[in-house]
Scaffold this active site. Structure first.
Site, PDB file in Angstrom:
ATOM      1  N   GLU A 131       0.848  -1.214   0.000  1.00 34.39           N
ATOM      2  CA  GLU A 131       0.000   0.000   0.000  1.00 34.39           C
ATOM      3  C   GLU A 131       0.875   1.254   0.000  1.00 34.39           C
ATOM      4  O   GLU A 131       1.702   1.439   0.902  1.00 34.39           O
ATOM      5  CB  GLU A 131      -0.943  -0.018   1.219  1.00 34.39           C
ATOM      6  CG  GLU A 131      -1.990   1.062   1.141  1.00 34.39           C
ATOM      7  CD  GLU A 131      -3.098   0.902   2.194  1.00 34.39           C
ATOM      8  OE1 GLU A 131      -3.471  -0.238   2.494  1.00 34.39           O
ATOM      9  OE2 GLU A 131      -3.556   1.934   2.700  1.00 34.39           O
TER      10      GLU A 131
ATOM     11  N   LYS B 114      -7.947  -1.538  11.008  1.00 35.48           N
ATOM     12  CA  LYS B 114      -7.220  -1.903   9.779  1.00 35.48           C
ATOM     13  C   LYS B 114      -6.066  -0.928   9.562  1.00 35.48           C
ATOM     14  O   LYS B 114      -4.971  -1.309   9.156  1.00 35.48           O
ATOM     15  CB  LYS B 114      -8.191  -1.908   8.591  1.00 35.48           C
ATOM     16  CG  LYS B 114      -7.600  -2.432   7.302  1.00 35.48           C
ATOM     17  CD  LYS B 114      -6.912  -1.387   6.455  1.00 35.48           C
ATOM     18  CE  LYS B 114      -6.452  -1.953   5.109  1.00 35.48           C
ATOM     19  NZ  LYS B 114      -5.659  -1.014   4.330  1.00 35.48           N
TER      20      LYS B 114
ATOM     21  N   ASP C 249       4.536 -14.539  11.680  1.00 35.52           N
ATOM     22  CA  ASP C 249       3.264 -15.101  11.206  1.00 35.52           C
ATOM     23  C   ASP C 249       2.167 -14.043  11.349  1.00 35.52           C
ATOM     24  O   ASP C 249       1.580 -13.870  12.422  1.00 35.52           O
ATOM     25  CB  ASP C 249       2.956 -16.353  12.053  1.00 35.52           C
ATOM     26  CG  ASP C 249       1.667 -17.038  11.636  1.00 35.52           C
ATOM     27  OD1 ASP C 249       0.855 -16.438  10.911  1.00 35.52           O
ATOM     28  OD2 ASP C 249       1.466 -18.183  12.064  1.00 35.52           O
TER      29      ASP C 249
ATOM     30  N   HIS D 276      -3.067  10.121   0.033  1.00 40.82           N
ATOM     31  CA  HIS D 276      -3.142   8.752  -0.476  1.00 40.82           C
ATOM     32  C   HIS D 276      -2.985   8.744  -2.000  1.00 40.82           C
ATOM     33  O   HIS D 276      -2.184   8.006  -2.552  1.00 40.82           O
ATOM     34  CB  HIS D 276      -4.505   8.169  -0.083  1.00 40.82           C
ATOM     35  CG  HIS D 276      -4.584   6.701  -0.192  1.00 40.82           C
ATOM     36  ND1 HIS D 276      -3.970   5.868   0.719  1.00 40.82           N
ATOM     37  CD2 HIS D 276      -5.189   5.916  -1.098  1.00 40.82           C
ATOM     38  CE1 HIS D 276      -4.210   4.621   0.371  1.00 40.82           C
ATOM     39  NE2 HIS D 276      -4.944   4.620  -0.740  1.00 40.82           N
TER      40      HIS D 276
HETATM   41  C1  MEV Z   1      -6.381   2.764   4.750  1.00 43.09           C
HETATM   42  O1  MEV Z   1      -5.552   1.680   4.389  1.00 43.09           O
HETATM   43  C2  MEV Z   1      -6.487   2.882   6.251  1.00 43.09           C
HETATM   44  C3  MEV Z   1      -7.520   3.900   6.764  1.00 43.09           C
HETATM   45  O2  MEV Z   1      -8.795   3.602   6.207  1.00 43.09           O
HETATM   46  C4  MEV Z   1      -7.552   3.777   8.271  1.00 43.09           C
HETATM   47  C5  MEV Z   1      -8.654   4.581   8.940  1.00 43.09           C
HETATM   48  O3  MEV Z   1      -9.694   4.848   8.295  1.00 43.09           O
HETATM   49  O4  MEV Z   1      -8.459   4.903  10.132  1.00 43.09           O
HETATM   50  C6  MEV Z   1      -7.168   5.299   6.323  1.00 43.09           C
END
Ligand code: MEV
Length: 429
Positions: free
Chosen positions: A83, A269, A285, A383
């Site tokens: 990413e 995430k 792992d 991003h």
């Molecule tokens: C993107 O990989 C991760 C985010 O969605 C985390 C979040 O929303 O806190 C930007």
């Protein structure tokens, strides 16, 4: 480490980055030469020994996040991740956090859990009593099954029993015997599985039941790492918002992730973007870490945010993250994979506890970067800026075309593959 060599690292060419890491003492001459010669891959022979039906290596970009100060120590953090914005975001957050002292961590004892789960027992409470009264004998048998971990100071340290019902009702069906095992520097899956298979026949004898499962638990609730950071509001302001507003928005966003599982999963995430990247780079792992972390996020009965952001009396933003981290610094692919070996070297050959500190700190940094961006300018600006190069490559750009297409794409109204193709086709017109 001579961090003056690492200033403006992201602006350096690929070769300059390797030279700077060597000059700063982060990597030695041999590792630097291996990187220059692009020799981080597994050999075909090793790959063929590692898995069944091996065909080829599947690569991920391997890079370093900068600016981390963890327990007063400067660190360069290796990450393997596809990413585009993860390393940039971690380095950005770590820089802000470093300017106010960095991360402080606390790591629990490293006890991993193994389970022998039995069925077919008539009187479960009586069987549980019998097992408990033979605790010392069970622990000795477990340790006899793996003498080398005992020699290293580890092994089975404690035991308890749990009665489980097949349908969450009050009447139990199964007996689960837990061993609490000190696996020292290893993640310990093989050690624990050997121990559990070693004690199962004796427990069957004691209970007259059948051992259905003899396996570690990846829910390592006795192997926890906590990282904390404190950020003054003066470090939080953006062109749009004052520091107080950004702080309060980060706190509110985390409150939402605490009560709403739909938001909590995305919030967590973002934490795992950084944690997984380091877990993968260090040859650990990641499935075990992922499974355990999400169970931990649900320990109250509802899936919630793993981070807490609050303000202290001085009005500073205070962040905390606790994670179960069943990782190791020996075993598995760690001593085999050239990338994993390099990752451990970059981290200064940490102990498993130190690696846990790094992982929890990276997770906290990643969450700070993501939530700060979300509650201020939004995530897409940064991003898409980084994603533009991937889009350019997908569109077919080669060599210096990649940056030229990416630069134009950043200015384009629609930042997608079709736009990238269009820009590439018209690049020199
Ligand atoms: C993107 O990989 C991760 C985010 O969605 C985390 C979040 O929303 O806190 C930007």
């Amino acid at each position: 480490m001579d961090t003056s060599q690492l200033a403006k690292f992201y602006k350096k060419s690929h070769l300059e980055k390797i030279n700077a890491l060597e000059a700063a003492g982060v990597i030695n001459a041999e590792d630097a030469e291996n990187l220059r010669r692009d020799q981080l891959d597994l050999s075909k022979e090793t790959g063929d020994h590692m898995i069944e039906n091996y065909l080829a290596n599947y690569s991920l970009p391997f890079g370093v996040a900068m600016n981390f100060i963890i327990d007063e120590q400067e660190m360069v953090v290796p990450m393997a991740i596809e990413e585009p914005s993860v390393i940039a975001a971690a380095s950005f957050a770590a820089k802000i956090i470093a300017s106010s002292g960095g991360f402080t961590t606390a790591v629990s004892d490293r006890l991993m859990i193994g389970q022998v789960t039995l069925k077919g027992i008539d009187d479960l409470p009586a069987a549980a009593e019998t097992v408990l009264s033979h605790k010392e004998a069970i622990l000795s048998r477990a340790n006899e099954a793996h003498p080398s971990i005992v020699k290293r100071g580890g092994g089975a340290k404690n035991m308890d029993v749990r009665l489980l019902s097949e349908d969450d009702s009050d009447s139990p069906t199964f007996l689960s015997v837990h061993l609490h095992v000190d696996t020292k520097e290893a993640m310990g899956a093989n050690i624990i599985n050997t121990l559990m298979e070693g004690i199962a026949p004796y427990i069957e004898e004691l209970t007259r039941g059948t051992a259905l499962l003899r396996i570690l638990s990846n829910y390592s609730t006795e192997c926890l790492a906590t990282s904390t950071c404190t950020i003054p509001v003066s470090k939080l302001s953006t062109p749009q918002f004052s520091g107080d507003v950004v702080r309060d928005r980060i706190i509110e966003a985390t409150q939402i992730a605490t009560v709403d599982p739909y938001r909590a999963v995305t919030h967590n995430k973002g934490i795992m973007n950084g944690v997984d990247a380091v877990v993968v780079a260090t040859g650990n792992d990641w499935r075990a870490v992922e499974a355990g972390v999400h169970a931990y996020a649900s320990r109250s009965g509802q899936y919630r945010s793993l981070t807490k952001w609050t303000k202290n009396e001085a009005g500073d933003l205070v962040g905390t993250l606790t994670l179960p981290l069943p990782i190791g610094t020996v075993g598995g692919s760690i001593g085999i994979h050239p990338g994993a070996k390099l990752a451990h070297a970059i981290l200064g050959h940490p102990t498993a506890k130190q690696l846990e500190s790094v992982l929890a700190s990276v997770g906290l940094a990643q969450n700070f970067a993501a939530v700060r961006a979300l509650v201020t300018e939004g995530i897409q600006k940064g991003h898409m800026g980084l994603h533009a190069r991937s889009l350019a490559i997908s569109a077919g750009a080669k060599g210096e075309q990649v940056q030229r297409v990416a630069d134009r794409l950043k200015e384009a109204p629609h930042k997608n593959l079709a736009a990238a193709k269009d820009i590439l086709n018209n690049l020199d017109k």
